[in-house]
Design an enzyme around this catalytic site. Structure first.
Site, short mmCIF file in Angstrom:
data_model
loop_
_atom_site.label_atom_id
_atom_site.label_comp_id
_atom_site.label_asym_id
_atom_site.label_seq_id
_atom_site.Cartn_x
_atom_site.Cartn_y
_atom_site.Cartn_z
N ASP A 112 -58.10 59.06 -40.23
CA ASP A 112 -57.20 58.80 -39.10
C ASP A 112 -55.72 58.80 -39.48
OD1 ASP A 112 -56.86 56.30 -40.39
OD2 ASP A 112 -58.39 55.36 -39.16
N ASP A 155 -66.17 52.52 -35.92
CA ASP A 155 -66.70 53.01 -37.21
C ASP A 155 -67.93 53.87 -36.91
OD1 ASP A 155 -68.73 51.22 -36.68
OD2 ASP A 155 -68.27 49.86 -38.32
N PHE A 156 -68.67 54.24 -37.95
CA PHE A 156 -69.87 55.05 -37.74
C PHE A 156 -71.09 54.18 -37.41
CE2 PHE A 156 -69.24 59.22 -40.40
CZ PHE A 156 -68.57 59.78 -39.33
N ARG A 157 -71.37 53.21 -38.30
CA ARG A 157 -72.72 52.64 -38.32
C ARG A 157 -72.88 51.27 -37.68
NH1 ARG A 157 -71.75 55.67 -42.63
NH2 ARG A 157 -73.27 57.27 -43.15
#
Ligand code: CNA
Length: 377
Positions: free
Chosen positions: A132, A56-58
Site C-alpha cells: 500500500d 488484511d488477508f486472513r
C-alpha cells in the site's frame, strides 16, 4: 545458519542480547531492550494498515472473506492473487482494487512508530509485505517492500510504467486498465508480487546482510504465512531477541534446509508476544519509553483525544533505570490500557482484553501457505 551459543568468548553485543532475551517478561523489560537497541529489524504485514481502512488477508473480515462473497469461480480466494489466474482474467482483481484501494489512506500510528524508530537511528530495516506504500507516506525510507508496490503499474506486454494513481478513474469505472500505446494495449498490472512470481533478489541479499547486524527483531501485524518473508525470524541468529506485536499469536515458520525438509531442533517460540491492536500497543510502548510519535497528517484527531499519560522521561536511551525517573510533562499521550499477564504463558501479554483465543479465518489458518517462492538462504 550459524547460531551463537552463550559462552565467555562471545562479543559484548551478543552477551547483551542474550541477557536481554532472558529478561523479557514484562512490557518494561521490552521497552528497556528497545531503548538500548541500535539495529532493529522489523517484519511487518497487513495488520499495520488495517486501521487505515485496508483489510488484511486472513482475519475473519479480511480480503479472503470478501472474495468469497464476490461473483468469482475461484477454487480458493488466494487465486485472485495468483499470476496465472490474473493472466486469464484480470477483472476480479480490479474489482477488488475498486473496493479496497480506491480511497486515499493515511499512515497508521504503527507506521509512525516505525518512522520514529528510524528517526532515532534504531531502525536497521523494515521488511514490509504490504503493497500500500504507507511506509513511504510515513517517511520510512529504510523499508524494503518485499512484495512490491501498488504505486506503479506496468504493461504486461511492452513494460511501459505508469503511476497507478493515473489509472484509478478507469479502475473505479469498472474498466480494466490497458497500455496507452496504440499498437500494444496490454493489461497494466500493479507492480506487486503475485503468488507464483519471484521476489526481487534484492530482498534475500539484504536479509542475508542484515541478519548479522540486527540486535532486535519486531514482527508486527502479520500472520507469517507467506514465504519467504515468513522465514526471516527463523533465519536470524538465535541470540537476537524476537518480539511479536499482533492480534493473533504466532509461531516461527520452520526453516527449510536445502533438501526442502524443515530444519530440526530450532525453537518456534518468540521471546515475547504482545497481543492486541498494534496501534494501541505501540502507543503504550512510546508512552513508557517517553517517546513522542511523529505527528500524522491527521493530527487534529489525535490532539483531541482525552488520554491518560504514561510517559516517563529519561535523559539517555541507554539508561537502564528509566522507569524509576519522575515523569516530566508527557510527550506521548497513550490511553491507559490494561495489560494482562498469564501465569501459564509468561512470555505473552494481552492488551485491553485477553486475545489468546483470537484466530484467523479458519479456512486460512493452516500452517502450510508456501504460496510465494522461497529464498535460497
Ligand atoms: P494476513 O495473513 O492477513 O495477516 C494479518 C495479521 O495481522 C494477522 O495475524 C492478524 O491477526 C493481524 N492483525 C490484523 N489487524 C491487526 C491489528 N489492528 N493489530 C495487530 N495485528 C493485526 O496478512 P500478512 O501481511 O501476514 O500476509 C502477507 C500478504 C498480505 C502480503 O502478500 C501482502 O501483500 C498482503 N496484503 C497487503 C495489504 C496491504 O498492503 N495493506 C492488505 C492485505 C493483504
Amino acid at each position: 545458519m550459524q547460531c551463537v551459543q552463550g559462552s565467555s568468548n562471545v562479543p559484548a553485543s551478543v552477551s547483551a542480547a542474550l541477557l536481554a532475551k532472558s529478561k523479557m517478561g514484562t512490557l518494561k523489560d521490552f521497552v528497556r531492550v528497545l531503548r538500548k537497541a541500535k539495529k532493529v529489524l522489523v517484519v511487518a504485514g497487513a495488520g499495520i494498515s488495517v486501521s487505515c481502512g485496508i483489510p488484511d488477508f486472513r482475519s475473519k473480515d479480511g480480503i479472503y472473506a470478501m472474495i468469497e462473497h464476490m461473483d468469482t469461480h475461484f477454487p480458493e480466494p488466494e487465486c485472485l492473487f495468483q499470476i496465472e489466474y490474473f493472466r486469464q482474467d484480470p477483472a476480479p482483481f480490479f474489482q477488488l482494487v475498486r473496493n479496497v484501494f480506491a480511497h486515499s489512506p493515511a499512515p497508521s500510528t504503527t507506521h509512525r512508530f516505525l518512522k520514529l524508530l528510524q528517526d532515532k537511528h534504531k531502525l536497521l530495516r523494515l521488511y514490509s509485505q504490504n503493497i500500500d506504500g504507507l511506509e513511504d507516506a510515513a517517511g520510512v525510507t529504510k523499508c524494503i517492500p518485499c512484495h512490491g508496490s501498488f504505486a506503479w503499474s506496468s504493461c504486461m506486454r511492452c513494460k511501459l510504467r505508469v503511476p497507478t494513481s493515473s489509472l484509478m478513474d478507469v479502475i473505479r469505472a469498472g474498466v480494466i486498465p490497458t497500455c496507452s500505446n496504440d499498437d500494444c494495449r496490454g493489461v497494466l498490472k500493479p507492480d506487486i508480487t503475485f503468488f507464483g512470481e519471484l521476489l526481487s533478489d534484492h530482498v534475500s541479499t539484504s536479509v542475508t546482510k542484515d541478519r548479522l547486524q540486527a540486535d532486535l527483531l519486531l514482527v508486527i501485524g502479520t500472520s507469517l504465512k507467506v514465504s519467504p518473508v515468513a522465514e526471516i525470524p527463523g533465519f536470524l541468529p538465535s541470540h537476537i531477541p524476537q518480539v511479536v506485536i499482533n492480534k493473533t499469536a504466532l509461531k516461527k515458520k520452520k526453516l527449510k534446509t536445502n533438501n526442502k525438509k524443515p530444519a530440526a531442533g530450532a525453537s518456534r517460540e518468540f521471546d515475547l508476544t504482545l497481543l492486541g491492536d498494534c496501534d494501541e500497543i505501540v502507543e503504550q510502548i512510546c508512552g513508557l519509553a517517553g517517546w513522542d510519535l511523529p505527528r500524522s497528517l491527521n493530527s487534529e484527531r489525535e490532539s483531541s483525544s482525552s488520554l491518560d499519560a504514561v510517559a516517563i522521561e529519561s535523559s539517555s536511551e541507554d539508561d537502564d533505570d528509566f522507569e524509576s525517573r519522575r515523569p516530566t510533562p508527557p510527550q506521548t499521550k497513550a490511553k491507559a490500557v490494561r495489560v494482562i499477564e498469564h501465569a501459564d504463558k509468561p512470555n505473552v501479554l494481552c492488551f485491553g482484553e485477553c486475545h489468546c483465543s483470537n484466530r484467523l479465518d479458519d479456512r486460512h489458518n493452516d500452517d502450510n501457505d508456501d504460496a510465494t517462492s522461497g529464498f535460497v538462504w
